[in-house]
Design an enzyme around this catalytic site. Structure first.
Site, PDB file in Angstrom:
ATOM      1  N   GLY A  55      -4.529  -0.497 -10.925  1.00 61.43           N
ATOM      2  CA  GLY A  55      -5.825   0.259  -9.528  1.00 61.43           C
ATOM      3  C   GLY A  55      -6.975   0.946 -10.099  1.00 61.43           C
ATOM      4  O   GLY A  55      -7.371   0.984 -11.793  1.00 61.43           O
ATOM      5  N   ILE A  81       2.553  -3.826  -8.430  1.00 63.89           N
ATOM      6  CA  ILE A  81       2.650  -4.947  -7.215  1.00 63.89           C
ATOM      7  C   ILE A  81       2.238  -6.292  -7.211  1.00 63.89           C
ATOM      8  O   ILE A  81       3.201  -6.709  -7.075  1.00 63.89           O
ATOM      9  CB  ILE A  81       3.099  -3.920  -6.277  1.00 63.89           C
ATOM     10  CG1 ILE A  81       4.192  -4.558  -4.996  1.00 63.89           C
ATOM     11  CG2 ILE A  81       1.445  -3.974  -5.483  1.00 63.89           C
ATOM     12  CD1 ILE A  81       4.705  -3.723  -4.181  1.00 63.89           C
ATOM     13  N   TYR A 112      -2.368  11.904   3.203  1.00 62.33           N
ATOM     14  CA  TYR A 112      -2.522  12.309   1.518  1.00 62.33           C
ATOM     15  C   TYR A 112      -1.972  13.359   1.358  1.00 62.33           C
ATOM     16  O   TYR A 112      -1.777  13.283   0.067  1.00 62.33           O
ATOM     17  CB  TYR A 112      -4.018  11.319   1.041  1.00 62.33           C
ATOM     18  CG  TYR A 112      -4.134  11.374   0.136  1.00 62.33           C
ATOM     19  CD1 TYR A 112      -3.420  10.533  -0.671  1.00 62.33           C
ATOM     20  CD2 TYR A 112      -5.307  11.879  -0.276  1.00 62.33           C
ATOM     21  CE1 TYR A 112      -3.895  10.145  -2.310  1.00 62.33           C
ATOM     22  CE2 TYR A 112      -5.551  11.885  -1.350  1.00 62.33           C
ATOM     23  CZ  TYR A 112      -4.972  11.001  -2.746  1.00 62.33           C
ATOM     24  OH  TYR A 112      -5.280  10.433  -3.900  1.00 62.33           O
TER      25      TYR A 112
END
Ligand code: SER
Length: 315
Positions: free
Chosen positions: A11, A35, A141
């Protein structure tokens, strides 16, 4: 010596943090996981494993195999994606976090995970938001982030786990793009300034949010992890920031380097309402007092560096 497991290593934060940790603690002491795989330095230049953070057994196995003593848990969906897929966000953001905390507890690891300005909500004091204040976020979030802050506090108090965390503002960087965040405009604007000489912002003029340049965010993570625990009163979720800005301010700074740069607006109601529910500016005094947080980059210095680095990338 630290032996560190990172989740979400491909990320926006992980891509650069992996590099910094490999340089600081040694390549063999950092196990990057994500992932997915790609052909970046994260995968090619050191230890890398595929890991779905919702798979508790797989996470425990990787941690055990490499005998890690530190877990930095970054895998999560950002605010706009979480708003589009709230149940997935709950399962991934909370499921991943509780798995990472449990593996840390079982294997006695130091633990870090980021919180966010998204942990605040519309009834939070808007300017210089204090460290300890009303939160009550209205996004999925934000709900995940507040629950996460509390869960990390719980693991510290209940099990004595060495949990630490930061409430990051929008992070601006040029290596890996953010994905699905509300503050992403402040990254995109630089890319498009270089590529097109113009940008159409989905966040409206006059909308202030806190931001920080990636090198300051990476230093903040390492410095907090290395901080003397006796000095930490908060541990999880320290407010940290380098600047409170709105789109016109970024455009004005870009024009110092690209005078013809133009900014216009096509406001996205979803991301705008998320931004409107967040603070205009947050107060980082607790982080400064408890572990010496400092940001080196203001808007001017960051803009100069971003544009230089993006030009180099393009060439
Ligand atoms: N950058 C994040 C987002 O916009 C905030 O933590 O979702």
């Amino acid at each position: 010596m630290k032996k560190i497991l990172l989740t979400g290593a491909l990320g926006q934060i992980g891509t650069e943090l992996t590099d910094k940790l490999r340089k600081t603690y040694g390549t063999d002491n950092v196990i990057a996981t994500d992932i997915r795989e790609n052909d970046s330095h994260v995968v090619k230049d050191g230890l890398f494993e595929i890991l779905d953070v919702t798979d508790a057994a797989a996470m425990a196995e990787i941690a055990q195999k490499h005998k890690v003593d530190t877990i930095i848990h970054l895998a999560a969906l950002l605010s706009a994606t979480a708003e589009a897929k709230p149940l997935l966000a709950w399962n991934l953001n909370m499921g991943g976090l509780v798995n990472a905390l449990e593996v840390s507890r079982e294997q006695n690891c130091q633990f870090f995970t980021p919180s966010s300005i998204g942990a605040f909500g519309p009834i939070t004091p808007k300017s210089l938001t204090p460290q300890d204040t009303i939160q009550r976020p209205t996004t999925m979030y934000g709900v995940n982030k507040v629950a996460g802050e509390l869960l990390c506090d719980y693991y510290y108090h209940k099990f004595g786990l060495d949990t630490r965390g930061l409430r990051f503002p929008g992070l601006i960087s040029y290596v890996a793009p953010p994905g699905g965040g509300t503050t992403d405009y402040a990254v995109e604007i630089y890319y498009e300034a270089i590529e097109k000489g113009s940008y159409t912002s989905y966040i409206d003029k006059g909308t202030y949010m806190d931001m920080m340049y990636m090198p300051d965010a990476l230093n903040a993570i390492v410095n907090l992890m290395e901080a003397d625990p006796a000095k930490l009163k908060h541990r999880n979720s320290f407010n940290v920031t380098a600047m409170s800005i709105e789109p016109e301010m970024v455009a004005a700074e870009i024009r110092k380097h690209i005078p013809s740069f133009t900014l216009d607006y096509n406001v996205d109601p979803v991301r705008q309402s998320i931004a409107d529910s967040w603070p205009d500016s947050i107060d980082a005094t607790a982080a400064k007092e408890e572990w010496g947080f400092e940001a080196e980059y203001d808007l001017e210095k960051m803009t100069k560096d971003m544009l230089t680095k993006l030009e180099e990338k393009k060439a």
